[in-house]
Design a protein around this motif. Structure first.
Motif, PDB file in Angstrom:
ATOM      1  N   VAL A  50       0.838  -1.208   0.000  1.00  0.00           N
ATOM      2  CA  VAL A  50       0.000   0.000   0.000  1.00  0.00           C
ATOM      3  C   VAL A  50       0.873   1.259   0.000  1.00  0.00           C
ATOM      4  CG1 VAL A  50      -1.486   1.372   1.519  1.00  0.00           C
ATOM      5  CG2 VAL A  50      -2.021  -1.026   1.099  1.00  0.00           C
ATOM      6  N   ARG A  51       1.895   1.250   0.816  1.00  0.00           N
ATOM      7  CA  ARG A  51       2.746   2.438   0.913  1.00  0.00           C
ATOM      8  C   ARG A  51       3.441   2.719  -0.423  1.00  0.00           C
ATOM      9  NH1 ARG A  51       6.448   3.124   5.940  1.00  0.00           N
ATOM     10  NH2 ARG A  51       6.317   5.238   5.126  1.00  0.00           N
ATOM     11  N   SER A  52       3.941   1.653  -1.053  1.00  0.00           N
ATOM     12  CA  SER A  52       4.590   1.872  -2.351  1.00  0.00           C
ATOM     13  C   SER A  52       3.609   2.457  -3.364  1.00  0.00           C
ATOM     14  CB  SER A  52       5.129   0.559  -2.922  1.00  0.00           C
ATOM     15  OG  SER A  52       5.965  -0.064  -1.998  1.00  0.00           O
ATOM     16  N   TYR A  53       2.397   1.911  -3.401  1.00  0.00           N
ATOM     17  CA  TYR A  53       1.406   2.395  -4.366  1.00  0.00           C
ATOM     18  C   TYR A  53       1.010   3.842  -4.079  1.00  0.00           C
ATOM     19  CZ  TYR A  53       0.443  -2.438  -6.018  1.00  0.00           C
ATOM     20  OH  TYR A  53       0.529  -3.694  -6.553  1.00  0.00           O
ATOM     21  N   TYR A  54       0.688   4.136  -2.826  1.00  0.00           N
ATOM     22  CA  TYR A  54       0.219   5.489  -2.504  1.00  0.00           C
ATOM     23  C   TYR A  54       1.333   6.525  -2.652  1.00  0.00           C
ATOM     24  CZ  TYR A  54      -4.180   3.657  -0.536  1.00  0.00           C
ATOM     25  OH  TYR A  54      -5.398   3.051  -0.336  1.00  0.00           O
ATOM     26  N   GLN A  55       2.557   6.133  -2.347  1.00  0.00           N
ATOM     27  CA  GLN A  55       3.661   7.075  -2.538  1.00  0.00           C
ATOM     28  C   GLN A  55       3.772   7.427  -4.023  1.00  0.00           C
ATOM     29  OE1 GLN A  55       6.992   5.126  -0.654  1.00  0.00           O
ATOM     30  NE2 GLN A  55       6.186   5.528   1.392  1.00  0.00           N
ATOM     31  N   TYR A  56       3.596   6.433  -4.831  1.00  0.00           N
ATOM     32  CA  TYR A  56       3.627   6.652  -6.274  1.00  0.00           C
ATOM     33  C   TYR A  56       2.441   7.524  -6.702  1.00  0.00           C
ATOM     34  CZ  TYR A  56       4.006   5.536 -11.279  1.00  0.00           C
ATOM     35  OH  TYR A  56       4.120   5.611 -12.640  1.00  0.00           O
TER      36      TYR A  56
ATOM     37  N   ARG B  61      -6.062   1.968  14.422  1.00  0.00           N
ATOM     38  CA  ARG B  61      -6.189   3.425  14.517  1.00  0.00           C
ATOM     39  C   ARG B  61      -4.856   4.170  14.456  1.00  0.00           C
ATOM     40  NH1 ARG B  61      -9.344   4.059  19.931  1.00  0.00           N
ATOM     41  NH2 ARG B  61      -8.042   2.242  20.416  1.00  0.00           N
ATOM     42  N   ALA B  62      -3.784   3.500  14.127  1.00  0.00           N
ATOM     43  CA  ALA B  62      -2.482   4.181  14.062  1.00  0.00           C
ATOM     44  C   ALA B  62      -2.592   5.410  13.151  1.00  0.00           C
ATOM     45  CB  ALA B  62      -1.423   3.226  13.543  1.00  0.00           C
ATOM     46  N   PRO B  63      -1.907   6.498  13.520  1.00  0.00           N
ATOM     47  CA  PRO B  63      -2.136   7.765  12.820  1.00  0.00           C
ATOM     48  C   PRO B  63      -1.543   7.858  11.414  1.00  0.00           C
ATOM     49  CG  PRO B  63      -0.460   8.033  14.498  1.00  0.00           C
ATOM     50  CD  PRO B  63      -1.004   6.658  14.665  1.00  0.00           C
ATOM     51  N   SER B  64      -0.583   7.023  11.089  1.00  0.00           N
ATOM     52  CA  SER B  64      -0.012   7.063   9.737  1.00  0.00           C
ATOM     53  C   SER B  64       0.313   5.641   9.310  1.00  0.00           C
ATOM     54  CB  SER B  64       1.267   7.911   9.720  1.00  0.00           C
ATOM     55  OG  SER B  64       2.292   7.240  10.430  1.00  0.00           O
ATOM     56  N   LEU B  65       0.538   5.460   8.026  1.00  0.00           N
ATOM     57  CA  LEU B  65       0.859   4.112   7.532  1.00  0.00           C
ATOM     58  C   LEU B  65       2.196   3.647   8.106  1.00  0.00           C
ATOM     59  CD1 LEU B  65      -0.265   4.419   3.809  1.00  0.00           C
ATOM     60  CD2 LEU B  65      -1.414   3.128   5.616  1.00  0.00           C
ATOM     61  N   ARG B  66       3.145   4.580   8.197  1.00  0.00           N
ATOM     62  CA  ARG B  66       4.458   4.211   8.735  1.00  0.00           C
ATOM     63  C   ARG B  66       4.312   3.712  10.181  1.00  0.00           C
ATOM     64  NH1 ARG B  66       9.341   6.342  11.254  1.00  0.00           N
ATOM     65  NH2 ARG B  66       8.290   8.156  12.102  1.00  0.00           N
TER      66      ARG B  66
END
Lengths: 250, 325
Positions: A50-56, B61-66
């Motif tokens: 998800v992070r890779s896709y959304y960052q893109y 509910r974590a505030p960010s994906l990271r």
């Protein structure tokens, strides 16, 4: 901004986001410590993707949008995941059935996405497919264990498959953005995956002594942002912090 | 075995420990050593597994994906710790099912700190920083404990815990660099977690029942009060550095001792929580027992399936043999 490409990426990523959110919620409550760890792992893999896709996607949007804005600050109607991934964890059979019915699709999809003309998407697919190949094995194994386990587990597994079956057809629907991306050699033509998908699913179900549902009544809407009633609650938790404390760094 | 033979074995056993040799599962050991280790290691394993719940409470509910990914990984690490601590415990001749049974029936204890609720995101920072911080202080000396499997498990656990602690502190730093609302959230979390963290290092030495024997077996290398002092001395400057105030009006640097003096700990609260009447004891047990009982049909199915597979294999190889002959 290439609106079609942006929309296309969300169409892929939102599935992983919502399924990852569902799987993550189970952490600490699994039927055994080993399965608990494995389910968390699947959630972790999905959020990584998800992070890779959304960052893109954020890069394509080219404004101040971040991956978190995209993940957590859209209204429900703008999430375009399929209905399947938002279905609840009624019991472990439902959790595994949902995972399995998605994994088989996900693997076929990523196999094709690796050939995308868009190098970022093909790179993400290339990295993700290793993870998804593990997910597919894990969920297929559980379909077999539960299908061909005890009388109770067989019954529960069959119920879950029967119940979730109506959400499978949507996986092969195309949005306008999908069609545009296929035409450009960036997107995957999901309609071509359908037969293989149902064959593979049937193969595992039969090996698990489970019946392949015959129902031809399917549900759709997720790809247009019209979700089941579960979605609002998933988003209420997912978005809670970003909504309650806007514009802050965490 | 005669009494004298047993005495001899015990003397040799104590000498081995004194020489810093590791005791391995198949070695002879006094029954009390076995029992004490089962108790301590399982208590530790249970703490890891119950400890997944208060933090698991914030995954969705974590505030960010990271932060979500980091939290998932952290809680997963705890499950992993639970898994290899249970395995270490099993080498002493007890099954994981029996250990669970002890947890679920309330016979076995787990760290009381997990009976407090996680009510804001800042609690994820406070737990990592303080609770994992206190855990490390407890556990680092155990990397040299006498029982081999426990010592080896501890080496890995400590590495991961120290990563968690930095991660927790980093959550606090970020909050303290944020808006007033975030700063208040961080301070509030410290206010709620500070005293329970001090209690986590155990009752005062005068009240501690197991200390002397445990010292001899290197299950414990410093007294509870020494560990607590070490924790305070280490943590106070970290709080000050980022602008947090320790919620203890009696906290003061003691030049002479080279340590902080601190206020009275509310031991009534400690014993109330230990005895099962903390804010979340019932909910934590309900969640654990619920997962176990709710998962029974799944484990049964897995077992039945694997038996069927075994049978099929045997039939197959029998028919193969027939063909060959």
């Amino acid at each position: 901004m290439n609106q079609n490409l942006y929309q296309y990426i969300l169409g892929i990523a939102d599935n992983s986001l919502i399924l990852g959110q569902r799987m993550g919620a189970l952490t600490g409550h699994g039927p055994s410590l080993e399965t608990d760890i494995a389910c968390t792992n699947i959630s972790l893999d999905l959020f990584g993707q998800v992070r890779s896709y959304y960052q893109y996607a954020a890069k394509i949007a080219g404004d101040k949008r971040t991956e978190d804005d995209i993940a957590m600050l859209r209204p429900e109607r703008e999430y375009v995941n399929v209905l399947l991934v938002e279905q609840p964890d009624t019991d472990f059979a439902y959790t595994m059935a949902r995972q399995f019915l998605f994994d088989i699709y996900h693997f076929l999809f990523l196999t094709e996405l690796q050939k995308s003309k868009d190098l970022t998407l093909s790179a993400i697919a290339n990295k993700s497919i290793k993870e998804v190949s593990y997910h597919q094995r894990f969920s297929s194994d559980w379909i077999k264990r539960l299908g061909d386990g005890t009388e109770e587990s067989h019954k529960r597994m069959q119920t879950a498959i029967d119940d979730l079956w109506r959400y499978t057809d949507e996986l092969f629907h195309q949005t306008e953005a999908d069609k545009a991306m296929v035409a450009e050699g960036i997107g995957v033509d999901v309609t071509t995956l359908k037969d293989t998908y149902y064959e593979k699913v049937a193969e595992v179900l039969e090996a698990s002594t489970l019946e392949v549902p015959e129902s031809k009544y399917f549900q759709k809407g997720g790809k247009q942002g019209v979700h089941t009633e579960h979605m609002g609650y998933i988003l209420a938790e997912l978005q809670y912090m970003q909504r309650a404390y806007p514009n802050m760094e965490w | 075995m005669s009494e004298e033979q047993i005495r001899n074995l015990e003397t040799q056993f104590e000498e081995r420990i004194a020489r810093d040799e590791k005791i391995e599962p198949k070695d002879w050991m006094p029954e009390k050593y076995r029992k004490t280790h089962i108790r301590q290691i399982s208590q530790h394993a249970h703490s890891e597994v119950v400890g997944m719940l208060p933090e698991g409470n914030w995954i969705t509910r974590a505030p960010s994906l990271r932060r979500k990914v980091a939290l998932l990984a952290k809680v997963q690490d705890e499950a992993g710790h639970g898994l290899y601590l249970y395995s270490a415990c099993e080498t002493l001749g007890i099954s994981r099912d029996e250990l669970y049974e002890q947890l679920h029936s309330g016979k076995a204890k787990y760290s009381s700190i997990f009976n407090y609720p996680t009510v804001t995101w800042a609690d994820m920072g406070a737990i990592g920083w303080l609770v994992d911080g206190a855990a490390i202080i407890n556990q680092v000396p155990l990397c040299n404990t006498s029982f081999g499997p426990y010592a080896r498990a501890m080496v890995r656990v400590c590495k991961e815990e120290s990563f968690h602690q930095r991660q927790g502190y980093e959550i606090m730093i970020k909050l303290m660099n944020g808006t007033q609302e975030q700063k208040d959230m961080a301070q509030d979390a410290l206010n709620r977690w500070w005293w329970p963290s001090l209690m986590m290092l155990g009752p005062t030495d005068a009240e501690s029942v197991h200390t002397e024997q445990s010292m001899k077996w290197k299950l414990k290398r410093k007294s509870n009060d020494d560990l607590r002092q070490q924790f305070i001395d280490q943590t106070v400057p970290q709080a000050e550095l980022i602008g947090l105030v320790i919620p203890d009006p009696d906290l003061k640097w003691n030049e002479e001792r080279g340590s902080y003096d601190f206020g009275e700990i509310n031991w009534d609260e400690f014993w109330q929580v230990v005895k099962g009447h903390g804010p979340m004891n019932k909910e934590r047990m309900k969640a654990r027992v619920g997962a176990w009982e709710g998962g029974e049909w799944v484990r049964d199915a897995a077992m039945a399936y694997s038996e069927k597979q075994q049978e099929r294999k045997e039939k197959q190889s029998a028919s193969l043999k027939k063909e060959v002959s």
